[in-house]
Design a protein around this motif. Structure first.
Motif, PDB file in Angstrom:
ATOM      1  N   GLY A 293       1.515  -3.823 -10.331  1.00  0.00           N
ATOM      2  CA  GLY A 293       0.216  -3.883 -10.986  1.00  0.00           C
ATOM      3  C   GLY A 293       0.012  -2.688 -11.885  1.00  0.00           C
ATOM      4  N   SER A 294      -1.019  -1.870 -11.576  1.00  0.00           N
ATOM      5  CA  SER A 294      -1.368  -0.700 -12.389  1.00  0.00           C
ATOM      6  C   SER A 294      -1.584  -1.097 -13.848  1.00  0.00           C
ATOM      7  CB  SER A 294      -0.281   0.376 -12.272  1.00  0.00           C
ATOM      8  OG  SER A 294      -0.724   1.601 -12.808  1.00  0.00           O
ATOM      9  N   ILE A 295      -2.354  -2.178 -14.045  1.00  0.00           N
ATOM     10  CA  ILE A 295      -2.650  -2.661 -15.392  1.00  0.00           C
ATOM     11  C   ILE A 295      -3.723  -1.748 -15.981  1.00  0.00           C
ATOM     12  CG2 ILE A 295      -3.507  -4.609 -16.748  1.00  0.00           C
ATOM     13  CD1 ILE A 295      -2.560  -6.418 -14.409  1.00  0.00           C
ATOM     14  N   GLY A 296      -3.304  -0.770 -16.730  1.00  0.00           N
ATOM     15  CA  GLY A 296      -4.205   0.211 -17.311  1.00  0.00           C
ATOM     16  C   GLY A 296      -3.468   1.079 -18.295  1.00  0.00           C
ATOM     17  N   VAL A 297      -4.205   1.916 -19.014  1.00  0.00           N
ATOM     18  CA  VAL A 297      -3.633   2.715 -20.099  1.00  0.00           C
ATOM     19  C   VAL A 297      -4.179   4.132 -20.011  1.00  0.00           C
ATOM     20  CG1 VAL A 297      -3.258   2.835 -22.592  1.00  0.00           C
ATOM     21  CG2 VAL A 297      -3.693   0.627 -21.527  1.00  0.00           C
ATOM     22  N   LEU A 298      -3.338   5.090 -20.369  1.00  0.00           N
ATOM     23  CA  LEU A 298      -3.785   6.478 -20.391  1.00  0.00           C
ATOM     24  C   LEU A 298      -3.156   7.209 -21.566  1.00  0.00           C
ATOM     25  CD1 LEU A 298      -1.382   8.664 -19.247  1.00  0.00           C
ATOM     26  CD2 LEU A 298      -1.724   7.221 -17.246  1.00  0.00           C
ATOM     27  N   GLY A 299      -3.798   8.298 -21.955  1.00  0.00           N
ATOM     28  CA  GLY A 299      -3.254   9.187 -22.976  1.00  0.00           C
ATOM     29  C   GLY A 299      -3.442  10.620 -22.536  1.00  0.00           C
ATOM     30  N   MET A 300      -2.450  11.458 -22.728  1.00  0.00           N
ATOM     31  CA  MET A 300      -2.533  12.851 -22.293  1.00  0.00           C
ATOM     32  C   MET A 300      -1.990  13.761 -23.392  1.00  0.00           C
ATOM     33  SD  MET A 300      -1.171  14.591 -18.790  1.00  0.00           S
ATOM     34  CE  MET A 300       0.572  14.427 -19.164  1.00  0.00           C
ATOM     35  N   ILE A 301      -2.803  14.765 -23.789  1.00  0.00           N
ATOM     36  CA  ILE A 301      -2.423  15.654 -24.883  1.00  0.00           C
ATOM     37  C   ILE A 301      -2.640  17.092 -24.433  1.00  0.00           C
ATOM     38  CG2 ILE A 301      -2.741  16.198 -27.315  1.00  0.00           C
ATOM     39  CD1 ILE A 301      -4.273  13.445 -27.436  1.00  0.00           C
ATOM     40  N   PRO A 302      -1.582  17.864 -24.237  1.00  0.00           N
ATOM     41  CA  PRO A 302      -1.731  19.246 -23.772  1.00  0.00           C
ATOM     42  C   PRO A 302      -1.940  20.221 -24.936  1.00  0.00           C
ATOM     43  CG  PRO A 302       0.584  18.665 -23.831  1.00  0.00           C
ATOM     44  CD  PRO A 302      -0.171  17.445 -24.295  1.00  0.00           C
ATOM     45  N   ASP A 303      -2.606  21.348 -24.638  1.00  0.00           N
ATOM     46  CA  ASP A 303      -2.660  22.446 -25.607  1.00  0.00           C
ATOM     47  C   ASP A 303      -2.624  23.766 -24.849  1.00  0.00           C
ATOM     48  OD1 ASP A 303      -5.420  23.850 -25.429  1.00  0.00           O
ATOM     49  OD2 ASP A 303      -5.985  21.734 -25.505  1.00  0.00           O
ATOM     50  N   VAL A 304      -2.220  24.826 -25.529  1.00  0.00           N
ATOM     51  CA  VAL A 304      -2.069  26.141 -24.901  1.00  0.00           C
ATOM     52  C   VAL A 304      -2.979  27.169 -25.576  1.00  0.00           C
ATOM     53  CG1 VAL A 304       0.289  25.704 -24.123  1.00  0.00           C
ATOM     54  CG2 VAL A 304      -0.081  26.676 -26.386  1.00  0.00           C
TER      55      VAL A 304
ATOM     56  N   ILE B 161      -3.100   0.002  -8.404  1.00  0.00           N
ATOM     57  CA  ILE B 161      -1.782  -0.408  -7.936  1.00  0.00           C
ATOM     58  C   ILE B 161      -1.944  -1.241  -6.671  1.00  0.00           C
ATOM     59  CG2 ILE B 161      -0.365   1.391  -8.985  1.00  0.00           C
ATOM     60  CD1 ILE B 161      -0.638   3.045  -6.483  1.00  0.00           C
ATOM     61  N   TRP B 162      -1.043  -2.220  -6.520  1.00  0.00           N
ATOM     62  CA  TRP B 162      -1.102  -3.158  -5.409  1.00  0.00           C
ATOM     63  C   TRP B 162       0.240  -3.192  -4.689  1.00  0.00           C
ATOM     64  CZ3 TRP B 162      -5.872  -5.333  -4.718  1.00  0.00           C
ATOM     65  CH2 TRP B 162      -6.736  -5.361  -5.812  1.00  0.00           C
ATOM     66  N   SER B 163       0.207  -3.599  -3.445  1.00  0.00           N
ATOM     67  CA  SER B 163       1.455  -3.926  -2.751  1.00  0.00           C
ATOM     68  C   SER B 163       1.925  -5.293  -3.249  1.00  0.00           C
ATOM     69  CB  SER B 163       1.231  -3.982  -1.235  1.00  0.00           C
ATOM     70  OG  SER B 163       0.417  -5.093  -0.886  1.00  0.00           O
ATOM     71  N   GLY B 164       3.191  -5.597  -3.060  1.00  0.00           N
ATOM     72  CA  GLY B 164       3.716  -6.894  -3.473  1.00  0.00           C
ATOM     73  C   GLY B 164       2.994  -8.048  -2.816  1.00  0.00           C
ATOM     74  N   ARG B 165       2.636  -7.874  -1.530  1.00  0.00           N
ATOM     75  CA  ARG B 165       1.930  -8.932  -0.807  1.00  0.00           C
ATOM     76  C   ARG B 165       0.551  -9.176  -1.416  1.00  0.00           C
ATOM     77  NH1 ARG B 165       3.212 -13.208   1.851  1.00  0.00           N
ATOM     78  NH2 ARG B 165       4.925 -11.986   2.781  1.00  0.00           N
ATOM     79  N   ASP B 166      -0.183  -8.097  -1.731  1.00  0.00           N
ATOM     80  CA  ASP B 166      -1.486  -8.249  -2.381  1.00  0.00           C
ATOM     81  C   ASP B 166      -1.333  -8.829  -3.784  1.00  0.00           C
ATOM     82  OD1 ASP B 166      -3.063  -7.442  -0.318  1.00  0.00           O
ATOM     83  OD2 ASP B 166      -3.347  -5.394  -1.018  1.00  0.00           O
ATOM     84  N   ALA B 167      -0.271  -8.408  -4.487  1.00  0.00           N
ATOM     85  CA  ALA B 167      -0.034  -8.908  -5.848  1.00  0.00           C
ATOM     86  C   ALA B 167       0.180 -10.419  -5.841  1.00  0.00           C
ATOM     87  CB  ALA B 167       1.168  -8.205  -6.461  1.00  0.00           C
ATOM     88  N   LEU B 168       0.829 -10.928  -4.800  1.00  0.00           N
ATOM     89  CA  LEU B 168       1.011 -12.377  -4.667  1.00  0.00           C
ATOM     90  C   LEU B 168      -0.338 -13.066  -4.502  1.00  0.00           C
ATOM     91  CD1 LEU B 168       2.920 -14.845  -4.298  1.00  0.00           C
ATOM     92  CD2 LEU B 168       2.901 -14.325  -1.840  1.00  0.00           C
TER      93      LEU B 168
END
Length: 588
Positions: A401-412, A483-490
């Motif tokens: 699963g984990s159907i989602g999107v992220l963006g990460m931008i570091p700076d110092v 995120i899901w387990s395979g059993r839940d994903a079914l």
């Protein structure tokens, strides 16, 4: 000057001699490897399985050897399953002896091996197990045995499951590194380690649910094999009875406390041998060589491995889009290949790379049946690339699963200012300097990234809608990065069936209408010789040399410290829009 020239020449000669010796040694090693084995399987043999070596999905998981003599050995999951399956019908194999202590594999992989052993027991042959020490994964597999024995001084690490997440927020603050993070989905926790110093309530909830589902599968399997009650097992686990051999025996976690020589005598008795006779033990590696299929059948089923994080470009490890697409095209253009099993063991990665791969898999599907088999992890981008499948198989304990999107931008910026470094700029437009490692991100860039994240999430949802025949609301309700387990994903309609590698292969053959076929792996299995030669001949030589350096670092730091080093090192690789699950979660 003359002395310097002599030193340089001597150095060159030394390097040439050393290289010649290395190459000659490699050639000799590989010539010896090709000498036909005189090994034969005798009557009343037993197959001894220890699984001390790393269990890999594909050759992409292999490491470049840092030593020609003392390099880590590996065994492939598919080979283990094939060997056990072959032993089931081999009249010369009377039974299997499990000698397990510390299995280096995920619970889904172990569940597949366990199922293969259950299938083996249908032959009415015996399975015995013996351990001098036993971790939880090893006990889970050993519990399938007819009789389970341990050393009188041994302990079993049976304690249930826990999930540990490493957090880097304080580390970033300490050194002045900031992370601008944009995400879609309340469960998209892959970025949490950079924003927090503890679990969010949403992430804590989903991890608890996952562990509960995982433990249900593991404990129910143990209960069934050991013929004990759920209450008895949980009492033993909660009280850590397995750590004391006498308590493990008293609570029926094992059958007897005996020494290894006594265990051998029990096997001799089962085989009808005298005390003076020796047991003909065959290792998994030996039996694999004996059972290798050399038939020349034109029809083939390809196993395409997507193992590791997904990146753009080329690479010999993990899943690099260009390299992976070349494999897809090779399979697509081979008329002898009648069907494809895509074996996924990936937490995802680059959204662009995932989209490129999915498009090419759709093109492949137009010509050949495409069946997907999930291993331990098939989430986010790993789940996304599976949308081209005719059918998806998962294990009960697959993370998916984990159907989602992220963006990460570091700076110092803070780090630079702390050490006295500042920067300034001029520009022609409002967001010309939309991002700088020392300035961070502009307001306009954050806004457009937010829009991009939303658009990318909708693309993800739309693909799942189309392939899983669901509405937007249905996908969104099981999406949000959870995120899901395979059993839940079914149950949620994200996969089609609970099953392993072999079930996926059988269905692919049925879908293609073939009964006799050879299995071919993509990428091809690499030997140590292949890895070393490739290191000197590949266009990506820097990449291969870095592989040796990485393995040296891993060797020096150890497994646990290396994971921390790798997470910090890969921060730069995880910039931009990502289909990525919280893969830094370690389930113990």
């Amino acid at each position: 000057m003359k002395k310097f020239i002599i030193q340089v020449l001597a150095t060159i000669v030394g390097i040439v001699l050393l290289t010649t010796i290395v190459v000659f040694s490699l050639i000799l090693i590989n010539i010896i490897a090709f000498i036909p084995s005189k090994f034969v399987v005798k009557d009343k043999s037993i197959l001894e399985i220890n699984l001390n070596n790393s269990i890999l999905e594909s050759s992409n998981d292999r490491e470049v050897p840092i030593s020609l003599i003392n390099n880590v050995k590996h065994v492939y999951l598919k080979d283990i399953l094939d060997v056990i399956n072959h032993a089931k019908t081999d009249d010369k194999i009377e039974g299997i002896s499990l000698k397990l202590s510390n299995i280096n594999a995920g619970y889904s992989q172990i569940a597949e091996i366990r199922q293969a052993l259950l299938n083996f027991k249908e032959s009415k042959k015996f399975i015995y197990s013996y351990s001098n020490e036993c971790d939880q994964r090893s006990y889970y597999l050993s519990s399938v045995a007819d009789s389970l024995y341990i050393n009188p001084n041994a302990s079993i690490e049976l304690a249930g499951l826990s999930a540990e997440v490493l957090f880097y927020k304080n580390l970033g603050q300490k050194f002045g590194v900031n992370f601008d993070v944009i995400r879609h989905g309340k469960y998209k926790s892959a970025v949490e380690p950079y924003l927090r110093d503890h679990l969010s309530e949403e992430n804590r909830y989903q991890l608890k649910n996952l562990l509960h589902n995982f433990w249900n599968k593991i404990s129910s399997d143990i209960i069934s094999s050991r013929k004990i009650t759920n209450e008895s097992l949980n009492k033993s686990v909660d009280s850590l009875y397995s750590f004391i051999p006498e308590l493990a025996y008293k609570n029926r976690l094992v059958d007897r406390l005996i020494y290894e020589s006594q265990y051998d005598n029990l096997i001799k008795k089962r085989l009808g041998l005298s005390d003076e006779d020796s047991i003909n033990k065959i290792s998994l590696e030996q039996y694999k060589e004996f059972t290798e299929d050399v038939s020349f059948i034109n029809d083939k089923i390809a196993i395409l491995y997507a193992s590791g994080q997904i990146y753009t470009g080329k690479g010999d490890t993990e899943v690099y889009s260009k390299t992976f697409i070349n494999l897809i095209n090779e399979i697509k253009n081979d008329d002898d290949i009648k069907a494809v099993v895509l074996r996924v063991n990936s937490p995802g990665g680059s959204a662009n790379a995932s989209a490129e791969i999915l498009y090419e898999l759709y093109e492949l599907k137009k010509k050949k049946p495409l069946i997907v088999s999930f291993s331990d992890i098939a989430a986010s981008g790993g789940y996304y690339i599976s949308m081209a499948a005719d059918k998806i198989y998962a294990q009960d304990n697959t993370l998916t699963g984990s159907i989602g999107v992220l963006g990460m931008i570091p700076d110092v910026k803070k780090l630079a200012n702390t050490i006295g470094v500042t920067s300034d700029y001029v520009s022609t437009n409002a967001n010309s300097n939309y991002y700088s490692i020392t300035q961070g991100t502009s307001k306009g860039f954050k806004e457009i990234m937010n829009k991009g994240i939303t658009i990318t999430y909708n693309k993800f949802v739309n693909e799942v809608m189309k392939c899983r025949h669901m509405t937007y609301a249905q996908v969104d309700s099981v999406g949000q990065g959870r995120i899901w387990s395979g059993r839940d994903a079914l149950e949620k309609g994200l996969v089609d069936e609970i099953g392993g590698f072999n079930e996926a292969i059988k269905y692919a053959a049925k879908k293609a209408g073939v009964t006799s076929y050879n299995l071919v792996s993509y990428p091809e299995e690499k030997t140590n010789w292949d890895l070393i030669v490739n290191m000197f001949t590949s266009d990506d030589n820097d990449l291969n040399q870095s592989g040796i350096i990485e393995n040296l670092i891993k060797y020096e730091l150890g497994k646990d410290h290396y994971k921390l080093y790798q997470k910090i090192k890969n921060i730069e690789s995880n910039q931009g829009i990502m289909y990525l699950m919280p893969y830094d979660v370690e389930i113990k």
